[in-house]
Design a protein around this motif. Structure first.
Motif, PDB file in Angstrom:
ATOM      1  N   GLY A   1       7.647   2.367  -8.985  1.00 40.86           N
ATOM      2  CA  GLY A   1       6.508   2.965  -8.506  1.00 40.86           C
ATOM      3  C   GLY A   1       5.191   2.293  -8.451  1.00 40.86           C
ATOM      4  N   SER A   2       5.182   0.882  -9.277  1.00 37.76           N
ATOM      5  CA  SER A   2       4.185   0.110  -9.445  1.00 37.76           C
ATOM      6  C   SER A   2       3.589  -0.371  -8.020  1.00 37.76           C
ATOM      7  CB  SER A   2       4.333  -0.984 -10.035  1.00 37.76           C
ATOM      8  OG  SER A   2       5.087  -1.966  -9.618  1.00 37.76           O
ATOM      9  N   ALA A   3       2.512  -0.971  -7.753  1.00 33.84           N
ATOM     10  CA  ALA A   3       1.913  -1.298  -6.298  1.00 33.84           C
ATOM     11  C   ALA A   3       2.814  -2.676  -6.120  1.00 33.84           C
ATOM     12  CB  ALA A   3       0.374  -1.532  -6.762  1.00 33.84           C
TER      13      ALA A   3
ATOM     14  N   LEU B   1       3.106 -13.721  -0.529  1.00 34.82           N
ATOM     15  CA  LEU B   1       1.954 -13.061  -0.077  1.00 34.82           C
ATOM     16  C   LEU B   1       1.349 -11.948  -1.176  1.00 34.82           C
ATOM     17  CD1 LEU B   1       3.046 -12.679   3.820  1.00 34.82           C
ATOM     18  CD2 LEU B   1       1.523 -14.570   2.575  1.00 34.82           C
ATOM     19  N   ASP B   2       0.375 -12.250  -1.757  1.00 34.09           N
ATOM     20  CA  ASP B   2      -0.097 -11.460  -2.753  1.00 34.09           C
ATOM     21  C   ASP B   2      -1.059 -10.240  -2.062  1.00 34.09           C
ATOM     22  OD1 ASP B   2       1.162 -12.457  -5.038  1.00 34.09           O
ATOM     23  OD2 ASP B   2      -0.535 -14.284  -4.906  1.00 34.09           O
ATOM     24  N   GLU B   3      -0.524  -9.154  -2.065  1.00 30.52           N
ATOM     25  CA  GLU B   3      -1.326  -8.096  -1.129  1.00 30.52           C
ATOM     26  C   GLU B   3      -2.742  -8.056  -1.782  1.00 30.52           C
ATOM     27  OE1 GLU B   3      -0.409  -3.370   0.095  1.00 30.52           O
ATOM     28  OE2 GLU B   3       0.607  -4.262  -1.701  1.00 30.52           O
ATOM     29  N   GLY B   4      -3.157  -8.021  -2.855  1.00 28.88           N
ATOM     30  CA  GLY B   4      -4.285  -7.940  -3.286  1.00 28.88           C
ATOM     31  C   GLY B   4      -5.272  -8.996  -2.987  1.00 28.88           C
ATOM     32  N   ASP B   5      -4.573 -10.088  -2.418  1.00 28.29           N
ATOM     33  CA  ASP B   5      -5.438 -11.205  -2.116  1.00 28.29           C
ATOM     34  C   ASP B   5      -6.035 -11.143  -0.761  1.00 28.29           C
ATOM     35  OD1 ASP B   5      -5.112 -12.244  -4.541  1.00 28.29           O
ATOM     36  OD2 ASP B   5      -3.754 -13.757  -4.217  1.00 28.29           O
ATOM     37  N   TYR B   6      -5.585 -10.240   0.156  1.00 30.26           N
ATOM     38  CA  TYR B   6      -6.096 -10.030   1.563  1.00 30.26           C
ATOM     39  C   TYR B   6      -6.727  -8.889   1.875  1.00 30.26           C
ATOM     40  CZ  TYR B   6      -2.853 -13.825   2.109  1.00 30.26           C
ATOM     41  OH  TYR B   6      -1.869 -15.103   2.042  1.00 30.26           O
ATOM     42  N   PRO B   7      -7.701  -8.845   2.397  1.00 26.21           N
ATOM     43  CA  PRO B   7      -8.624  -7.629   2.531  1.00 26.21           C
ATOM     44  C   PRO B   7      -7.897  -7.008   3.390  1.00 26.21           C
ATOM     45  CG  PRO B   7      -9.919  -9.721   2.805  1.00 26.21           C
ATOM     46  CD  PRO B   7      -8.602  -9.861   2.576  1.00 26.21           C
ATOM     47  N   GLY B   8      -8.157  -5.464   3.365  1.00 22.42           N
ATOM     48  CA  GLY B   8      -7.494  -4.345   4.159  1.00 22.42           C
ATOM     49  C   GLY B   8      -5.955  -4.883   4.228  1.00 22.42           C
ATOM     50  N   SER B   9      -5.472  -5.062   5.542  1.00 21.23           N
ATOM     51  CA  SER B   9      -4.078  -5.365   5.671  1.00 21.23           C
ATOM     52  C   SER B   9      -3.867  -6.705   6.269  1.00 21.23           C
ATOM     53  CB  SER B   9      -3.394  -4.173   7.016  1.00 21.23           C
ATOM     54  OG  SER B   9      -4.249  -4.043   8.010  1.00 21.23           O
TER      55      SER B   9
END
Length: 67
Positions: free
Chosen positions: A6-8, A46-54
């Motif tokens: 359940g973690s991001a 691809l680190d999700e947090g490093d990319y604004p939005g989607s």
């Protein structure tokens, strides 16, 4: 482990795996090997947090190419 459920990060990896399952197809090892002749491989996280939005989704699509 259970503590990651359940973690991001886990959710992100699950979405990437679901995408690969959606666009992938089953092939034999022989067919797979033939498609990689004279190819170079590049692995990237691809680190999700490093990319604004989607934007990470767009980067993933660019890396995977047409399909």
């Amino acid at each position: 482990g259970k503590h990651l459920k359940g973690s991001a990060d886990t959710d992100y990896k699950r979405r990437v795996a679901e995408y690969f399952n959606k666009v992938g197809r089953e092939v034999t090892w022989q067919e797979l090997a033939g498609g990689f002749a004279n190819r170079q491989f590049r692995f990237q996280v691809l680190d999700e947090g490093d990319y604004p939005g989607s934007e990470w989704r767009n980067t993933l699509r660019e890396l995977l190419g047409p399909g």
